[in-house]
Scaffold this active site. Structure first.
Site, PDB file in Angstrom:
ATOM      1  N   HIS A  50       0.787  -0.835   0.360  1.00  0.00           N
ATOM      2  CA  HIS A  50      -0.055  -0.202  -0.101  1.00  0.00           C
ATOM      3  C   HIS A  50       1.264   1.119  -0.181  1.00  0.00           C
ATOM      4  CE1 HIS A  50      -3.452   2.419   1.192  1.00  0.00           C
ATOM      5  NE2 HIS A  50      -3.910   2.119   2.261  1.00  0.00           N
TER       6      HIS A  50
ATOM      7  N   HIS B 293      -2.922  -3.013 -10.169  1.00  0.00           N
ATOM      8  CA  HIS B 293      -3.564  -1.581  -9.294  1.00  0.00           C
ATOM      9  C   HIS B 293      -5.256  -3.235  -8.870  1.00  0.00           C
ATOM     10  CE1 HIS B 293      -6.019   1.210  -6.953  1.00  0.00           C
ATOM     11  NE2 HIS B 293      -4.864   1.609  -6.679  1.00  0.00           N
TER      12      HIS B 293
ATOM     13  N   ASP C 237       2.568   4.860  -7.751  1.00  0.00           N
ATOM     14  CA  ASP C 237       4.115   4.993  -6.891  1.00  0.00           C
ATOM     15  C   ASP C 237       5.070   5.132  -7.763  1.00  0.00           C
ATOM     16  OD1 ASP C 237       2.356   5.543  -3.776  1.00  0.00           O
ATOM     17  OD2 ASP C 237       1.932   3.323  -4.430  1.00  0.00           O
TER      18      ASP C 237
HETATM   19  N1  CMC Z   1       4.316  -6.671 -11.141  1.00  0.00           N
HETATM   20  C1  CMC Z   1       4.227  -8.120 -12.148  1.00  0.00           C
HETATM   21  N2  CMC Z   1       3.339  -9.091 -12.096  1.00  0.00           N
HETATM   22  C2  CMC Z   1       2.256  -8.171 -11.160  1.00  0.00           C
HETATM   23  C3  CMC Z   1       1.752  -7.019 -10.921  1.00  0.00           C
HETATM   24  C4  CMC Z   1       3.251  -6.375 -10.719  1.00  0.00           C
HETATM   25  N3  CMC Z   1       3.749  -5.514 -10.114  1.00  0.00           N
HETATM   26  N4  CMC Z   1       0.949  -7.066  -9.974  1.00  0.00           N
HETATM   27  C5  CMC Z   1       0.284  -7.978 -10.684  1.00  0.00           C
HETATM   28  N5  CMC Z   1       1.095  -8.431 -10.904  1.00  0.00           N
HETATM   29  C6  CMC Z   1       0.272 -10.491 -12.191  1.00  0.00           C
HETATM   30  C7  CMC Z   1       0.035 -11.291 -10.518  1.00  0.00           C
HETATM   31  O1  CMC Z   1       0.983 -12.052 -11.321  1.00  0.00           O
HETATM   32  C8  CMC Z   1      -1.354 -11.754 -11.250  1.00  0.00           C
HETATM   33  O2  CMC Z   1      -0.492 -12.416 -12.325  1.00  0.00           O
HETATM   34  P1  CMC Z   1      -1.195 -14.290 -12.927  1.00  0.00           P
HETATM   35  O3  CMC Z   1      -2.759 -13.602 -13.278  1.00  0.00           O
HETATM   36  O4  CMC Z   1      -0.439 -15.023 -14.068  1.00  0.00           O
HETATM   37  O5  CMC Z   1      -0.755 -14.845 -11.148  1.00  0.00           O
HETATM   38  C9  CMC Z   1      -2.260 -10.963 -12.237  1.00  0.00           C
HETATM   39  O6  CMC Z   1      -0.769 -10.051 -12.248  1.00  0.00           O
HETATM   40  C10 CMC Z   1      -3.217 -10.363 -11.119  1.00  0.00           C
HETATM   41  O7  CMC Z   1      -1.858  -9.845  -9.227  1.00  0.00           O
HETATM   42  P2  CMC Z   1      -3.010  -9.755  -8.763  1.00  0.00           P
HETATM   43  O8  CMC Z   1      -1.544  -9.772  -7.094  1.00  0.00           O
HETATM   44  O9  CMC Z   1      -4.225 -10.768  -8.725  1.00  0.00           O
HETATM   45  O10 CMC Z   1      -3.679  -8.490  -8.003  1.00  0.00           O
HETATM   46  P3  CMC Z   1      -4.082  -7.691  -6.925  1.00  0.00           P
HETATM   47  O11 CMC Z   1      -5.576  -6.510  -7.391  1.00  0.00           O
HETATM   48  O12 CMC Z   1      -4.419  -8.256  -6.308  1.00  0.00           O
HETATM   49  O13 CMC Z   1      -3.353  -6.482  -6.489  1.00  0.00           O
HETATM   50  C11 CMC Z   1      -1.120  -5.008  -6.312  1.00  0.00           C
HETATM   51  C12 CMC Z   1      -3.258  -5.744  -6.941  1.00  0.00           C
HETATM   52  C13 CMC Z   1      -1.136  -3.893  -5.905  1.00  0.00           C
HETATM   53  C14 CMC Z   1      -0.993  -5.322  -4.928  1.00  0.00           C
HETATM   54  C15 CMC Z   1       0.090  -5.124  -7.530  1.00  0.00           C
HETATM   55  O14 CMC Z   1      -0.553  -5.004  -8.870  1.00  0.00           O
HETATM   56  C16 CMC Z   1       0.849  -5.136  -6.811  1.00  0.00           C
HETATM   57  O15 CMC Z   1       1.926  -5.882  -6.054  1.00  0.00           O
HETATM   58  N6  CMC Z   1       2.220  -4.238  -6.973  1.00  0.00           N
HETATM   59  C17 CMC Z   1       2.761  -3.389  -7.084  1.00  0.00           C
HETATM   60  C18 CMC Z   1       2.918  -3.116  -5.463  1.00  0.00           C
HETATM   61  C19 CMC Z   1       2.341  -2.245  -5.629  1.00  0.00           C
HETATM   62  O16 CMC Z   1       3.116  -1.104  -6.742  1.00  0.00           O
HETATM   63  N7  CMC Z   1       1.621  -1.611  -5.150  1.00  0.00           N
HETATM   64  C20 CMC Z   1       0.766  -0.163  -5.768  1.00  0.00           C
HETATM   65  C21 CMC Z   1      -0.403   0.195  -5.247  1.00  0.00           C
HETATM   66  S1  CMC Z   1      -1.087   1.696  -5.365  1.00  0.00           S
HETATM   67  C22 CMC Z   1      -1.193   2.529  -4.487  1.00  0.00           C
HETATM   68  C23 CMC Z   1      -2.272   2.463  -2.844  1.00  0.00           C
HETATM   69  O17 CMC Z   1      -3.122   1.514  -3.134  1.00  0.00           O
HETATM   70  O18 CMC Z   1      -1.885   2.407  -1.948  1.00  0.00           O
END
Ligand code: CMC
Length: 439
Positions: free
Chosen positions: A279, A318, A374
């Protein structure tokens, strides 16, 4: 037997059937028609139809936990509005304090209302000496400033006993002003302590962002004069981070607030949620990632390692945005303005290359992963001289307005205490075994 669906009666008294959805319980063959209101089906209508069958939604990915009129977010189209105003217009024309007023009150202030609001926030910036001298200075010398902030905000509840009167409008408004005003003071105090610098008292002749910069950076000069481009950039970043509807920390605020805890305790819980790398800690992770990559030449190999499961591309993806985060577009522009003053952050070229490669790669395209807020914000903070540990703190300062707005909305909605159900998957009943008899 289908249940009757509520009708909509318009101003002329004409009835029309509301949108609805029909479900069939295959165990009994019974059919139920559930109304769709504002794009949602009320879970209590569902539970009346099929009692004891719960929705299983561990991360609330498909659950709307409240009705809210604060922030509108369309993740498909990349749209973000506070109280109906597009984020692009607010970032260009407004200020953080005005946006905080807008969020909390639902309308932009008149000139007179803004003067009162600015005065109130400006004159509540001081913290009790015991918070600084006895509480903050009790931390270990290398304490993380976000850990200090979380604890200090919680500690404030012990200084303002009237904060418990959460249904007294006067007390509520006083705590809201105190929290918004004191966050920068606590944040800067945590930083000064962590680098062994003396505390700088607030200068109430300065605007919100300049005062924060003064408390951060002032050394021996009689008055700190921040660069206006940097002050404005920080204010824009504060606007962009002021609210983002039901994110993890705001949900924590609403959940803790639903127990009728005082706003300092609830805000501390929200800030704790923001502390996590998924986050508010993500921009710190971006800088660490860019530093590790080290050079543009290493970008393709890094992207390949992400694709083969060797970690995530920080600052990408996201839960809600499935297109370019509109805040990232504004931040990218703001970065250019900041770098014209500070000089270019050497990590920028790596970030741009990373974005270029990722946006043309099928792995990221098919998963709809785009830069989020971010991806570029850390580059700005770093160029402005903020240490990495301060990044989540810089997020918490403006998000306080959003948290408090949601807290207030939740209380005004007379909501029940948050208490989800579970699907129990543990052992059946079994008898206690004395320790001597255990294998
Ligand atoms: N890099 C590589 N692959 C990714 C990423 C990433 N940053 N984000 C998601 N994926 C892939 C993930 O591996 C999955 O692939 P598969 O379907 O093959 O297993 C798919 O995309 C869906 O990912 P998810 O984890 O189910 O998506 P989510 O909605 O649960 O997660 C997130 C959202 C923000 C936690 C995630 O995208 C992430 O970890 N991003 C990097 C950390 C980041 O930048 N966080 C800041 C978010 S914005 C600020 C805030 O809200 O505070």
């Amino acid at each position: 037997m289908a249940q009757p669906v509520p009708c909509i009666v318009d101003e002329e008294g004409l009835e029309s059937v509301a949108e609805s959805i029909t479900i069939t319980d295959n165990r009994t063959g019974e059919t139920f028609e559930l109304p769709i209101v504002n794009g949602g089906v009320a879970a209590n209508e569902w539970s009346k139809a099929v009692p004891g069958v719960w929705f299983y939604d561990p991360a609330f990915m498909y659950t709307a936990a409240c009705e809210s009129s604060i922030t509108y977010l369309d993740g498909e189209a990349g749209v973000l509005r506070y109280r109906g105003y597009p984020i692009e217009q607010l970032a260009e024309k407004s200020s953080y304090l005005e946006v905080a007023y807008l969020l909390l009150n639902g309308e932009l202030p008149t000139a007179e209302q803004y003067d009162v609001w600015r005065h109130d926030v400006t004159y509540h910036t001081f913290i009790h000496e015991n918070v600084r001298k006895r509480f903050l200075e009790g931390f270990h010398y290398d304490a993380h400033p976000m850990g200090m902030l979380v604890s200090a905000v919680a500690a404030l509840s012990t200084f303002y006993l009237d904060a418990k009167d959460i249904f007294d409008p006067e007390s509520r408004s006083k705590q809201i002003i105190r929290l918004i005003a004191k966050m920068p003071t606590l944040a800067a105090a945590a930083h000064r302590f962590s680098v062994g610098m003396p505390f700088v008292y607030p200068d109430n002749t300065l605007d919100f962002a300049s005062n924060f910069l003064s408390m951060m950076w002032k050394v021996a000069e009689p008055r700190f004069e921040p660069d206006p481009v940097l002050t404005r950039a920080l204010d824009v970043l504060f606007i962009l981070h002021a609210d983002h509807e039901q994110n993890c920390s705001t949900t924590a605020m609403r959940v803790v607030g639903s127990s009728h805890a005082d706003p300092y305790s609830a805000t501390a819980a929200a800030a704790a949620a923001l502390y996590g790398p998924r986050h508010g800690g993500a921009n710190e992770a971006v800088i660490k990632m860019l530093t590790e990559i080290g050079s543009i030449d290493n970008v393709p190999a890094f992207v390949e390692s992400v694709k083969s499961g060797g970690g995530r591309l920080q600052g990408f993806g996201h839960r809600v945005y499935k297109s370019y985060d509109p805040r990232a577009t504004i931040i990218k522009r703001t970065a250019d303005e900041v770098f014209s003053v500070t000089g270019k952050n050497p990590l920028l070229d790596i970030a741009l290359k990373l974005e270029e490669i990722a946006l043309s790669d099928d792995y990221f395209i098919s998963r709809r992963l785009y830069p989020n807020v971010d991806f570029y914000s850390g580059l700005i903070y770093q160029a402005m001289g903020f240490p990495l540990e301060m990044f989540p703190v810089l997020f918490a300062i403006p998000r306080t307005a959003g948290w408090l707005t949601h807290w207030q909305e939740m209380l005004d909605q007379d909501s029940k205490i948050a208490r989800p159900r579970q699907l129990y998957i543990g052992d059946d009943a079994r008898d206690y075994v004395p320790v001597e008899a255990r294998g």
